[in-house]
Design an enzyme around this catalytic site. Structure first.
Site, PDB file in Angstrom:
ATOM      1  CE  LYS A  10       4.476  -8.850   5.553  1.00  0.00           C
ATOM      2  NZ  LYS A  10       4.419  -7.172   5.769  1.00  0.00           N
ATOM      3  CE1 TYR A  50       2.961  -6.535  10.780  1.00  0.00           C
ATOM      4  CE2 TYR A  50       0.501  -6.677   9.912  1.00  0.00           C
ATOM      5  CZ  TYR A  50       2.184  -7.375   9.927  1.00  0.00           C
ATOM      6  OH  TYR A  50       2.986  -7.682   8.943  1.00  0.00           O
ATOM      7  CG  ASN A 113       7.219  -6.119   3.445  1.00  0.00           C
ATOM      8  OD1 ASN A 113       5.829  -7.136   3.374  1.00  0.00           O
ATOM      9  ND2 ASN A 113       7.752  -5.595   4.366  1.00  0.00           N
ATOM     10  CG  HIS A 116       6.337 -10.005  10.051  1.00  0.00           C
ATOM     11  ND1 HIS A 116       5.769  -9.396  10.509  1.00  0.00           N
ATOM     12  CD2 HIS A 116       6.417 -10.799  10.731  1.00  0.00           C
ATOM     13  CE1 HIS A 116       5.981  -9.563  11.525  1.00  0.00           C
ATOM     14  NE2 HIS A 116       6.376 -10.521  12.136  1.00  0.00           N
ATOM     15  CD  GLU A 127       5.827 -10.756  15.552  1.00  0.00           C
ATOM     16  OE1 GLU A 127       5.883  -9.673  15.155  1.00  0.00           O
ATOM     17  OE2 GLU A 127       6.827 -11.150  14.721  1.00  0.00           O
TER      18      GLU A 127
HETATM   19  P1  CMP Z   1       6.309  -5.848   8.791  1.00  0.00           P
HETATM   20  O1  CMP Z   1       7.445  -6.691   8.353  1.00  0.00           O
HETATM   21  O2  CMP Z   1       5.534  -7.338   7.814  1.00  0.00           O
HETATM   22  O3  CMP Z   1       5.999  -5.148   9.969  1.00  0.00           O
HETATM   23  C1  CMP Z   1       4.896  -4.115   9.849  1.00  0.00           C
HETATM   24  C2  CMP Z   1       4.825  -3.959   8.296  1.00  0.00           C
HETATM   25  O4  CMP Z   1       4.697  -2.638   7.942  1.00  0.00           O
HETATM   26  C3  CMP Z   1       6.070  -3.827   6.965  1.00  0.00           C
HETATM   27  O5  CMP Z   1       6.150  -5.004   7.524  1.00  0.00           O
HETATM   28  C4  CMP Z   1       5.539  -3.081   6.237  1.00  0.00           C
HETATM   29  O6  CMP Z   1       4.856  -4.267   5.427  1.00  0.00           O
HETATM   30  C5  CMP Z   1       4.359  -2.274   6.766  1.00  0.00           C
HETATM   31  N1  CMP Z   1       5.623  -0.358   6.234  1.00  0.00           N
HETATM   32  C6  CMP Z   1       4.463   0.208   5.242  1.00  0.00           C
HETATM   33  N2  CMP Z   1       5.100   1.544   5.954  1.00  0.00           N
HETATM   34  C7  CMP Z   1       6.515   1.208   6.643  1.00  0.00           C
HETATM   35  C8  CMP Z   1       6.977   1.960   7.069  1.00  0.00           C
HETATM   36  N3  CMP Z   1       7.286   3.424   6.620  1.00  0.00           N
HETATM   37  N4  CMP Z   1       7.603   1.740   7.772  1.00  0.00           N
HETATM   38  C9  CMP Z   1       7.815  -0.104   8.270  1.00  0.00           C
HETATM   39  N5  CMP Z   1       6.946  -0.882   7.751  1.00  0.00           N
HETATM   40  C10 CMP Z   1       5.828  -0.105   7.243  1.00  0.00           C
END
Ligand code: CMP
Length: 134
Positions: A10, A50, A113, A116, A127
């Site tokens: 990311k 998403y 974070n 992904h 995906e």
């Molecule tokens: P990712 O695995 O990319 O999939 C969805 C993303 O939403 C997740 O990582 C997080 O970076 C983001 N996100 C933000 N808030 C939440 C939440 N409460 N629960 C899950 N994903 C979240």
């Protein structure tokens, strides 16, 4: 079984200059990078990727973050690749991620974070096709 999974480094991790460190973790775990591309996602591309989260309260922040800079998108291949990648990443929220995982070491928040990874064989197929076609 040998599987393929989609991995995205990311914008936060790209900005921190840790693409190589993250890929090294995949490679040391026996995952092979079989496709890869650096890309600045458009809002439409991020929203489409998403789409399953579009009713969630964090959707707009998530999309805004994902288009804040370039991402590095890869397909990883290897034995049990989907779960192996999830184990390497650690929990979605870096505060809950096990020490030594990618998110514990490189992530700042639940949105920023670092990575992904696909969560199941069905989502991995969707995906991978989204970014790399069949
Ligand atoms: P990712 O695995 O990319 O999939 C969805 C993303 O939403 C997740 O990582 C997080 O970076 C983001 N996100 C933000 N808030 C939440 C939440 N409460 N629960 C899950 N994903 C979240």
């Amino acid at each position: 079984a040998v599987e393929r999974t989609l991995s995205i480094i990311k914008p936060d991790a790209v900005a921190k200059n840790v693409i190589g460190e993250i890929i090294t973790r995949f490679e040391k775990a026996g995952l092979k990078v079989v496709e890869a591309r650096m890309q600045q996602l458009t809002r439409e591309e991020a929203e489409g990727f998403y789409a399953v989260h579009k009713e969630r309260p964090f959707f707009n922040d998530l999309v805004g973050f994902m288009i804040s800079g370039p991402v590095f998108i890869q397909v990883l291949e290897g034995e049990n690749a989907i779960q192996k990648n999830r184990d390497l990443m650690g929990a979605t929220d870096p505060k809950k991620a096990e020490p030594g995982t990618i998110r514990a070491d490189f992530a700042d928040s639940i949105d920023a974070n670092a990575v992904h990874g696909s969560d199941a064989p069905e989502t991995a197929a969707v995906e991978i096709a989204y970014f790399f076609g069949k």
